[in-house]
Write an enzyme that holds these catalytic residues in place. Structure first.
Site, PDB file in Angstrom:
ATOM      1  N   ASP A  50      32.490 -40.417  62.687  1.00 41.64           N
ATOM      2  CA  ASP A  50      32.870 -39.000  62.722  1.00 41.64           C
ATOM      3  C   ASP A  50      33.256 -38.434  61.364  1.00 41.64           C
ATOM      4  O   ASP A  50      33.297 -37.218  61.200  1.00 41.64           O
ATOM      5  CB  ASP A  50      34.019 -38.797  63.722  1.00 41.64           C
ATOM      6  CG  ASP A  50      33.528 -39.014  65.139  1.00 41.64           C
ATOM      7  OD1 ASP A  50      32.403 -38.605  65.435  1.00 41.64           O
ATOM      8  OD2 ASP A  50      34.280 -39.616  65.937  1.00 41.64           O
ATOM      9  N   ARG A  75      34.438 -29.975  68.706  1.00 41.03           N
ATOM     10  CA  ARG A  75      34.784 -30.572  67.407  1.00 41.03           C
ATOM     11  C   ARG A  75      34.038 -29.959  66.227  1.00 41.03           C
ATOM     12  O   ARG A  75      34.522 -29.980  65.099  1.00 41.03           O
ATOM     13  CB  ARG A  75      34.490 -32.082  67.446  1.00 41.03           C
ATOM     14  CG  ARG A  75      35.253 -32.851  68.509  1.00 41.03           C
ATOM     15  CD  ARG A  75      36.738 -32.931  68.184  1.00 41.03           C
ATOM     16  NE  ARG A  75      37.476 -33.617  69.229  1.00 41.03           N
ATOM     17  CZ  ARG A  75      37.670 -34.921  69.286  1.00 41.03           C
ATOM     18  NH1 ARG A  75      37.164 -35.703  68.358  1.00 41.03           N
ATOM     19  NH2 ARG A  75      38.363 -35.451  70.269  1.00 41.03           N
ATOM     20  N   HIS A  81      30.611 -35.257  72.224  1.00 41.71           N
ATOM     21  CA  HIS A  81      29.743 -34.972  71.073  1.00 41.71           C
ATOM     22  C   HIS A  81      28.283 -34.927  71.528  1.00 41.71           C
ATOM     23  O   HIS A  81      27.946 -35.434  72.595  1.00 41.71           O
ATOM     24  CB  HIS A  81      29.851 -36.108  70.040  1.00 41.71           C
ATOM     25  CG  HIS A  81      31.148 -36.186  69.304  1.00 41.71           C
ATOM     26  ND1 HIS A  81      31.911 -37.332  69.259  1.00 41.71           N
ATOM     27  CD2 HIS A  81      31.803 -35.283  68.552  1.00 41.71           C
ATOM     28  CE1 HIS A  81      32.979 -37.136  68.502  1.00 41.71           C
ATOM     29  NE2 HIS A  81      32.939 -35.889  68.059  1.00 41.71           N
ATOM     30  N   CYS A 131      29.559 -44.629  67.234  1.00 38.86           N
ATOM     31  CA  CYS A 131      30.805 -44.147  66.598  1.00 38.86           C
ATOM     32  C   CYS A 131      31.446 -45.179  65.672  1.00 38.86           C
ATOM     33  O   CYS A 131      32.216 -44.809  64.798  1.00 38.86           O
ATOM     34  CB  CYS A 131      31.869 -43.840  67.637  1.00 38.86           C
ATOM     35  SG  CYS A 131      31.298 -43.019  69.082  1.00 38.86           S
TER      36      CYS A 131
HETATM   37  C1  CIR Z   1      38.078 -38.923  69.545  1.00 39.45           C
HETATM   38  O1  CIR Z   1      38.358 -38.300  70.580  1.00 39.45           O
HETATM   39  O2  CIR Z   1      37.891 -38.366  68.469  1.00 39.45           O
HETATM   40  C2  CIR Z   1      37.977 -40.435  69.640  1.00 39.45           C
HETATM   41  N1  CIR Z   1      38.923 -40.936  70.573  1.00 39.45           N
HETATM   42  C3  CIR Z   1      36.580 -40.839  70.044  1.00 39.45           C
HETATM   43  C4  CIR Z   1      35.566 -40.505  68.994  1.00 39.45           C
HETATM   44  C5  CIR Z   1      34.203 -40.960  69.364  1.00 39.45           C
HETATM   45  N2  CIR Z   1      33.303 -40.749  68.300  1.00 39.45           N
HETATM   46  C6  CIR Z   1      32.019 -40.513  68.442  1.00 39.45           C
HETATM   47  O3  CIR Z   1      31.545 -40.355  69.568  1.00 39.45           O
HETATM   48  N3  CIR Z   1      31.280 -40.389  67.353  1.00 39.45           N
END
Ligand code: CIR
Length: 252
Positions: free
Chosen positions: A66, A130, A160, A247
């Site tokens: 991310d 986001r 996402h 992720c």
């Molecule tokens: C969040 O909510 O930001 C984290 N708990 C999970 C992020 C997952 N990232 C992704 O799908 N690239």
């Protein structure tokens, strides 16, 4: 072809990360074990994997995807959409700057790498809770300088874009019903993911191998026709934190 990956070990506070999953409390020893298996799998596929240490105060920081979007030409450092994650992006810079020129998204633009899907030279940027239009525009302008095209895709379901759509090689996307008829994606071969297995749409294509989460038999069956080696990984603890296979690494 990917040569390198950057990952980050989950911290002891990882259960305090953001989640909507209601799958229960994740266990620290188990995520460490699952994360180590993930790193080992990337190495077994020939990648040189850098494992960064946990980032105190940022329980979601092991979801490194991310905080940057990496191409062979440039690493774009994001400005994460979740206030609790803003700051994580600063900590990824040294690891990427060792390999690539760096550019950064500036607030009020926000973008999470999980919303950014690259297929050949075409980016699809999810506009989600986001990632905002401003962040997408900034990102698009940065990568356009390197010959990429981009287009926004509204994310009305899932966290996402890549919670629902992922490229698995051979001009094919693995895609959930919500996105199946999206015009931007209709030119690809599409493998429809069983709604009960939506989590498995986050399957990771690396050097003509597919890493898919364990426990999603219909998806596994459907991707076998691509003829690639399939590796299943137990992702139970990251799933509890809304995170998937893509992720947990930056690949380049
Ligand atoms: C969040 O909510 O930001 C984290 N708990 C999970 C992020 C997952 N990232 C992704 O799908 N690239």
């Amino acid at each position: 072809m990917f040569h390198r990956a950057i990952t980050r070990t989950p911290g002891i506070d990882f259960a305090q990360g953001i989640t909507t999953s209601e799958l229960g409390k994740p266990e620290y020893n188990l995520i460490l074990k699952q994360h180590a298996a993930y790193v080992q799998t990337l190495r077994s596929l020939g990648l040189e994997v850098e494992v960064l240490p946990p980032l105190p105060g940022y329980p979601d920081a092991y979801f490194v995807e991310d905080v940057a979007i990496v191409t062979p030409e440039i690493a774009v450092i994001t400005y994460p959409g979740a206030p609790a994650r803003q700051g994580e992006q600063v900590a990824i810079v040294p690891a990427l700057a060792a390999h690539l020129p760096i550019a950064s998204i500036q607030p009020p633009g926000t973008i999470d790498g999980g919303d950014v899907l690259l297929i050949n030279r075409q980016f699809y940027v999810g506009i989600s809770d986001r990632t905002n239009e401003e962040g997408a525009q900034q990102f698009g302008a940065l990568v356009a300088r390197h010959g990429y095209t981009w287009m926004p895709v509204k994310v009305a379901a899932g966290l996402h874009l890549k919670s629902s759509v992922n490229y698995v090689g051979q001009n094919t996307v693995l895609i959930t019903p919500e996105f199946y008829n999206h015009l931007a994606l209709a030119s690809y071969e599409r493998i429809l993911v069983d709604p009960a297995e939506a989590y498995a749409s986050n399957t990771l294509w690396i050097n003509d191998h597919l890493i898919t989460p364990a426990g999603f038999p219909n998806t596994r069956q459907n991707i076998t026709r691509l003829g690639m080696t399939i590796i299943e990984l137990d992702m139970s603890e990251a799933q509890k934190m809304d995170g998937g296979l893509t992720c947990m690494s930056l690949r380049f």
